[in-house]
Design a protein around this motif. Structure first.
Motif, mmCIF file in Angstrom:
data_model
loop_
_atom_site.group_PDB
_atom_site.id
_atom_site.type_symbol
_atom_site.label_atom_id
_atom_site.label_comp_id
_atom_site.label_asym_id
_atom_site.label_seq_id
_atom_site.Cartn_x
_atom_site.Cartn_y
_atom_site.Cartn_z
ATOM 1 N N GLU A 146 0.865 -1.198 0.000
ATOM 2 C CA GLU A 146 0.000 0.000 0.000
ATOM 3 C C GLU A 146 0.887 1.228 0.000
ATOM 4 O O GLU A 146 1.921 1.254 0.678
ATOM 5 C CB GLU A 146 -0.894 -0.021 1.246
ATOM 6 C CG GLU A 146 -1.937 1.098 1.274
ATOM 7 C CD GLU A 146 -2.814 1.005 2.522
ATOM 8 O OE1 GLU A 146 -4.041 0.915 2.386
ATOM 9 O OE2 GLU A 146 -2.231 1.002 3.646
ATOM 10 N N ARG A 180 -10.182 3.293 4.659
ATOM 11 C CA ARG A 180 -9.214 2.932 3.615
ATOM 12 C C ARG A 180 -9.809 3.184 2.224
ATOM 13 O O ARG A 180 -9.979 2.269 1.404
ATOM 14 C CB ARG A 180 -8.777 1.472 3.770
ATOM 15 C CG ARG A 180 -7.601 1.347 4.730
ATOM 16 C CD ARG A 180 -6.796 0.092 4.523
ATOM 17 N NE ARG A 180 -5.399 0.312 4.813
ATOM 18 C CZ ARG A 180 -4.866 0.407 6.047
ATOM 19 N NH1 ARG A 180 -5.651 0.302 7.096
ATOM 20 N NH2 ARG A 180 -3.586 0.613 6.201
ATOM 21 N N ASN A 218 -0.068 -3.261 4.268
ATOM 22 C CA ASN A 218 -0.677 -1.933 4.361
ATOM 23 C C ASN A 218 0.210 -0.998 5.175
ATOM 24 O O ASN A 218 1.034 -1.432 5.992
ATOM 25 C CB ASN A 218 -2.057 -2.028 5.010
ATOM 26 C CG ASN A 218 -3.083 -2.623 4.067
ATOM 27 O OD1 ASN A 218 -2.913 -2.585 2.849
ATOM 28 N ND2 ASN A 218 -4.150 -3.185 4.632
#
Length: 531
Positions: free
Chosen positions: A77, A133, A102
């Motif tokens: 991410e 998110r 992430n």
């Protein structure tokens, strides 16, 4: 907030790499093609089919498009950071992982720092991202703080400061000389003025941590003369005597009153007083009154001399016998003017003028039941107004209106002086600010520099006081000049033939009697029109 915007995500399969497009919700934005292609190229997938990508975006449906051969590397991410042109916001957009991990708070803060974002980070906005998110969506993760502008210092005066204030009129237009309101009478202990100090405002900063200063504000201080007490905090002025208050070039003056209970004659002699003077009787011929303040005469003035630093008020008029003179730096208000010379630094207000020389910096108004000007020379900066001007018997009467050339020259000079003074003040301010920062940073200064700073501070205060005085003079001259651009003569009843009217640099001899008219300068000549 939830995912509203369309977004994309790598899908890495056994034999190829795909980009998966997720459609926008009803109120969301579609994918920006530039953002998508930049993302692909950044990750080593330049061989995409642009037309295919555009068609897929426009369809706003979930779809997968091959963008390269096998791409086994995992994608974490990630976040892009865009700092606004004014550096007041850092806008971040996130892109989903593809088999990778992430981001956490520390990584977000690290990436912000790497982009130069050092201040104004919004922790709540970061938490909002973790809750939802949402990808390809703007998150303002840092905001600068705008400076709060302060206010200039101001001074409120609790007495009349309007030098152009006209006396009250009766219903018939005449002046009530028993109830004049043009002099500020004050008592011992009265509050004269109050200083409201400047507010410097609050400094701001941008997301890069740079300080943003509020607009510079102007400071003031109370200027005053004798007979005045200042409060301990230097913000209030109180009168120590009963008398008259006035404001001259930004400085408050209070004069106690010298009172003569009867006439000015052999029993009193001439009067020379540094304050205000009140005469309850008449001023006899051959005597003089010289005062730095106002002069009020309850009776009549004969062929005498009165000079005042303030206003002159003669409630029953002047019989000058060609020798009487009233000369005031302020206004002159006189019941009637006959065979006298009047010189006023403000306006002249009277019921009638007969065979006299009258000069006023601003206006000459001849009102009341008589309201006539007959004989003599009348000069005013902007306006001469009367019911009747001239005489059927042909008494020589000359009216002149328009700015005094000396005042125009002085106006230009004051402008130049103010420009130079402002430059000097700003130069001194800059040097003092520099040394102020050094002192704030605890930098040691030798004795010579300390003495230099003290000299600069004294010079700064002196220059500020000079500027205040010049600004008051500039405003006064500007008011006179503005009035002169519209200089005119107004006659509400009869303007007799033979009267000479001069407006600035052009003249007219009135050939025929006119009524209810005004004269003004237009296209280089004096013109007459009906009012």
């Amino acid at each position: 907030m939830g995912q509203a915007n369309a977004y994309f995500q790598f899908v890495i399969k056994e034999h190829a790499t795909y980009i998966k497009l997720f459609p926008a919700a009803l109120e969301g934005n579609v994918i920006e093609i530039g953002e998508l292609t930049e993302y692909l190229e950044r990750h080593g997938c330049p061989d995409y089919n642009l037309k295919e990508l555009v068609a897929a975006i426009n369809s706003n449906e979930m779809t997968e498009i091959m963008v390269g051969d096998i791409y086994p590397i995992q994608i974490n991410e990630e976040m892009s950071v865009t700092v606004s042109a004014d550096a007041m916001e850092a806008v971040c957009r996130f892109y989903p992982a593809a088999g990778g991990t992430n981001m956490n708070v520390q990584e977000i803060l690290r990436d912000l720092t790497a982009k130069g974002v050092k201040a104004g980070v919004d922790q709540d906005e970061i938490l909002k991202f973790f809750q939802d998110r949402a990808y390809c969506t703007d998150f303002v993760l840092a905001k600068g703080k705008k400076p709060v502008d302060g206010q200039d210092a101001r001074i409120e005066y609790y007495f009349n400061t309007d030098v152009d204030l006209k006396p009250k009129k009766n219903e018939d237009g005449s002046v009530d000389y028993r109830e004049l309101n043009v002099i500020s009478h004050i008592k011992e202990g009265d509050l004269l003025a109050k200083l409201f100090p400047e507010d410097h405002g609050i400094k701001g900063y941008d997301v890069q941590g740079k300080e943003i200063k509020p607009k510079q504000v102007r400071s003031l201080r109370l200027e005053y003369g004798n007979n005045i007490r200042v409060s301990e905090d230097k913000t209030e002025l109180y009168s120590e005597v009963t008398g008259h208050a006035s404001l001259v070039n930004g400085k408050v003056f209070v004069s106690d009153v010298y009172e003569v209970p009867a006439d000015v004659d052999n029993s009193t002699g001439n009067i020379d007083y540094p304050g205000n003077v009140t005469i309850r009787g008449n001023v006899k011929g051959g005597f003089s009154i010289i005062a730095k303040g106002d002069v009020v005469v309850e009776g009549v003035v004969e062929d005498a001399l009165i000079q005042a630093g303030g206003q002159i008020i003669v409630k029953r008029g002047i019989h000058g016998m060609t020798k009487g003179i009233l000369q005031a730096q302020g206004n002159v208000i006189c019941k009637f003017i006959e065979n006298a010379t009047i010189i006023s630094g403000g306006y002249v207000e009277t019921d009638s003028i007969l065979h006299s020389k009258v000069s006023a910096a601003t206006e000459v108004r001849v009102s009341g039941k008589n309201g006539f000007i007959t004989g003599g020379v009348i000069r005013a900066g902007s306006l001469v107004e009367a019911q009747t001007i001239g005489s059927s018997l042909g008494a020589g009467t000359r009216i002149e209106v328009g700015v005094d050339p000396e005042k125009k020259e002085r106006y230009v000079k004051v402008q130049e002086e103010l420009l130079q003074l402002n430059k000097t003040i700003e130069q001194i301010r800059t040097i003092l600010t520099t040394y102020g920062e050094k002192i704030k940073n605890k930098e040691k200064l030798d004795q010579g520099k300390i003495q230099y700073i003290e000299q600069l501070m004294r010079a700064f205060k002196e220059k500020e006081a000079q500027r205040t005085s010049l600004e008051h003079e500039y405003e006064r001259l500007q008011s006179i000049l503005n009035g002169s651009s519209n200089a005119r003569v107004k006659v509400s009843k009869i303007l007799y033939a033979g009267v000479i009217v001069n407006i600035t640099d052009v003249s007219l001899v009135v050939k025929d009697d006119r009524s209810f008219c005004q004269l003004y300068k237009d296209e280089g000549e004096v013109k007459i029109s009906n009012m």
